[in-house]
Design a protein around this motif. Structure first.
Motif, PDB file in Angstrom:
ATOM      1  N   SER A 281      68.389 -26.235 112.927  1.00 42.94           N
ATOM      2  CA  SER A 281      68.205 -24.937 112.738  1.00 42.94           C
ATOM      3  C   SER A 281      67.814 -24.708 111.250  1.00 42.94           C
ATOM      4  O   SER A 281      68.489 -25.040 110.583  1.00 42.94           O
ATOM      5  CB  SER A 281      69.618 -24.180 113.219  1.00 42.94           C
ATOM      6  N   GLN A 282      66.665 -23.967 111.156  1.00 46.93           N
ATOM      7  CA  GLN A 282      66.314 -23.481 109.809  1.00 46.93           C
ATOM      8  C   GLN A 282      66.474 -24.546 108.775  1.00 46.93           C
ATOM      9  O   GLN A 282      66.794 -24.656 107.463  1.00 46.93           O
ATOM     10  CB  GLN A 282      66.991 -22.521 109.270  1.00 46.93           C
ATOM     11  N   ALA A 283      65.970 -26.014 109.319  1.00 51.10           N
ATOM     12  CA  ALA A 283      66.000 -26.987 108.609  1.00 51.10           C
ATOM     13  C   ALA A 283      64.600 -26.797 107.754  1.00 51.10           C
ATOM     14  O   ALA A 283      63.617 -26.677 107.995  1.00 51.10           O
ATOM     15  CB  ALA A 283      65.886 -28.364 109.442  1.00 51.10           C
ATOM     16  N   ARG A 284      65.097 -27.373 106.416  1.00 54.12           N
ATOM     17  CA  ARG A 284      63.673 -27.406 105.423  1.00 54.12           C
ATOM     18  C   ARG A 284      63.855 -28.707 104.588  1.00 54.12           C
ATOM     19  O   ARG A 284      64.956 -29.657 104.925  1.00 54.12           O
ATOM     20  CB  ARG A 284      63.798 -26.231 104.248  1.00 54.12           C
TER      21      ARG A 284
ATOM     22  N   HIS B 247      59.456 -24.470 113.818  1.00 51.18           N
ATOM     23  CA  HIS B 247      60.475 -25.223 113.089  1.00 51.18           C
ATOM     24  C   HIS B 247      60.269 -26.742 112.630  1.00 51.18           C
ATOM     25  O   HIS B 247      59.556 -27.338 113.383  1.00 51.18           O
ATOM     26  CB  HIS B 247      61.680 -25.004 114.105  1.00 51.18           C
ATOM     27  N   MET B 248      60.603 -26.927 111.708  1.00 47.51           N
ATOM     28  CA  MET B 248      60.545 -28.368 111.070  1.00 47.51           C
ATOM     29  C   MET B 248      60.909 -29.432 112.505  1.00 47.51           C
ATOM     30  O   MET B 248      62.061 -29.577 112.607  1.00 47.51           O
ATOM     31  CB  MET B 248      61.365 -28.797 110.008  1.00 47.51           C
TER      32      MET B 248
END
Lengths: 362, 362
Positions: A281-284, B247-248
């Motif tokens: 989730s919401q990985a960057r 998403h990534m």
């Protein structure tokens, strides 16, 4: 199981390999029992009962008709070749038996509609044999996909199921016989990929299907490998690939605007009592772009009974509602089966018309 | 590093974000050092040197031309917008600088061919900035794919790389500007998917590319999301999907007749010093079809320096060979870049011609 909940009595129509697994599942489900088994010969049915340790009081039928006339059966499980589904599932419904039908449920949606109409007309419950959707893991994955914060809005789904069928299978199995299972790998392995895509998409039908050129046909014209991309009105898209010709591989990746779900054993978990999936989730990338922040999380889900017994438990619960309370059949499962079959039809049509896009009607 | 191996001197042409990561990599590689940095303004170059702790003796150039005329530079690293590659990479080669060129290496194969011709004519080494292929994990994965017993014959590859670019990126980043990076997500994220597919396929070019309809264009016509299937003469096939809008997510699945390779962080490992991948070989369902036998194995590979430093080390080794021994450039990396670009060209053509199949020439 509450005291008022009845034990639902299953009759098994045919002794296909998969019936072994489902027999065990019926034994393991707390609200179901095996009441009878039928084959086209008494000897074959009796041998199946012995080989699978069915209860001693299991009735043995030497014909499918005899099973359907047995008044002590609530549900008939049909692991028959697909081309026989229309005849026997319809007849089962007419005999007021609830129907558990193996996938693919029919050769075409038109055939399935006849089966479903018979079920509605006779007030019997319909469910197909897709097991993984009944695993508690699937409910946990659903929670993730429904979470606007962790997953966001679904945009893309990729799915794959292949297995390397032995030469004997490719020669003799019903799933490669044009007169028994004309959909081949599309109806068998492809069913799961399409179902997973529809599951992820909340069972909203795509608008268009386009088969890929990764098509392999047998000498008799049966599909041994194929794939397709699916496209929704709102821009969502999906791909699936299925094959009888390559090593066992299954994956499901659902990508949202905020998160990603991934697993590599969605149809049959690596292990029976515990299954896992991965979410991010919401990985960057980190500041130096040398790693992920945060990385993915692994989620482990236990199940008290195997997923196929969960299926039997759920079906028996629905049948029990009808039997005890006189309720109407729950059409949710029929609708999901129908949508899956609808997409298979469109992919088959795209294959047949040279990989042109096919609009998916209702 | 052997005593006879020289330390290769790098000049950085442009201060793009990615140059921060590559500067660190040059510092970490045992046979390389940063000798100079250039920007179109002296101030910008000096600020970059300070912000990234470049060595105090790093030369600061206020123009790209000045960097190329610097006699104390062996290799020029070009993190410039793609449309500028042709001009500056060609000029760098003509100035006898070895070339490390960011991906996508060019807008078209025709442009890349001019760059590569300049490199050959001037005897300089060429390499593109794809980092993951230099991770020791990649060599271990190669061993698996080459193992006829564990993996068999490659049949199918699926790859995906998406990331959710922030609004500012979608408005202003060079990768969505038609005059700077007209390939958009295809050239950026798609480069990796195509490269991974070619890597798995031993860099044998597919015969045909067909873009999927999962295409999203910006208002200016730049690709924000797309995908394609690739098809080889021998029946092998592959799919990839790339996007700036979700998403990534990254995965690579290579399926053989005997085994499967899977990983979800092939481009940038979750963590810098340790990376893993999963393999399964001759996996089947167990007798009751309730689990896998055997299940997949997880393989962990450590690296002494990050993958981008492995790239710099390998490039410096090749340049050192030329510099010390007067050898010829190794054309392996140029060939791999060119094949990647060749497939991108074909996918772009398929997108432009309404998703029709495009034959991939040499």
């Amino acid at each position: 199981m509450s005291p008022s909940e009845p034990t639902i009595r299953f009759g098994i129509m045919g002794c296909a390999d998969i019936a072994r697994k489902v027999s065990r599942a019926i034994n393991l489900a707390p609200n179901a029992r095996i009441a009878a088994v039928a084959s086209r010969s008494l000897e074959k049915a009796a041998a199946f009962a012995r080989a699978n340790n069915l209860p001693p009081d299991t009735k043995i039928h030497g014909s499918y008709e005899s099973l359907l006339d047995d008044p002590d059966i609530d549900v008939v499980y049909l692991p028959l070749p697909t081309t026989l589904h229309l005849k026997w599932a319809t007849l089962a419904a007419q005999k007021k038996k609830h129907v558990l039908l193996e996938k693919p449920v029919a050769v075409t949606v038109a055939e399935l509609d006849q089966i479903l109409a018979a079920c509605v007309a006779n007030g019997v419950q319909f469910m197909d044999g897709t097991m993984w959707v009944h695993h508690p893991r699937t409910a946990k994955m659903r929670e993730f996909l429904d979470d606007k914060h962790r997953f966001g809005e679904l945009r893309t789904i990729h799915s794959c199921f292949t297995f390397a069928a032995p030469d004997s299978f490719l020669k003799d199995n019903i799933r490669v016989k044009p007169d028994l299972d004309s959909l081949g790998a599309l109806g068998d392995a492809g069913w799961y990929g399409v179902r997973a895509i529809l599951w992820a998409a909340g069972y909203h039908l795509p608008k268009t299907a386009v088969a890929t050129r990764a098509l392999v046909l047998s000498e008799q014209g049966v599909i041994l490998a194929c794939g397709a991309s699916l496209h929704w009105e709102d821009g969502k898209s999906a791909t699936f690939h299925c094959s009888f010709l390559t090593h066992m591989t299954m994956f499901l990746t659902a990508i949202g605007t905020q998160g990603t779900l991934q697993l590599n054993d969605f149809i049959i978990p690596f292990e029976e009592h515990e299954a896992s999936f991965s979410t991010a989730s919401q990985a960057r990338f980190n500041d130096q772009v040398t790693g992920w922040e945060p990385g993915p999380s692994q989620h482990v889900v236990s199940t008290d009974i195997p997923q196929e017994a969960c299926l039997i438990r759920e079906l028996s619960r629905l049948v029990g509602e009808i039997k005890v309370h006189g309720g109407k059949p729950d059409l949710t499962w029929a609708s999901r089966s129908r949508k899956t079959q609808r997409v298979l039809d469109a992919v088959k049509e795209s294959i047949d018309n040279g990989f042109q896009p096919v609009e998916i009607g209702n």
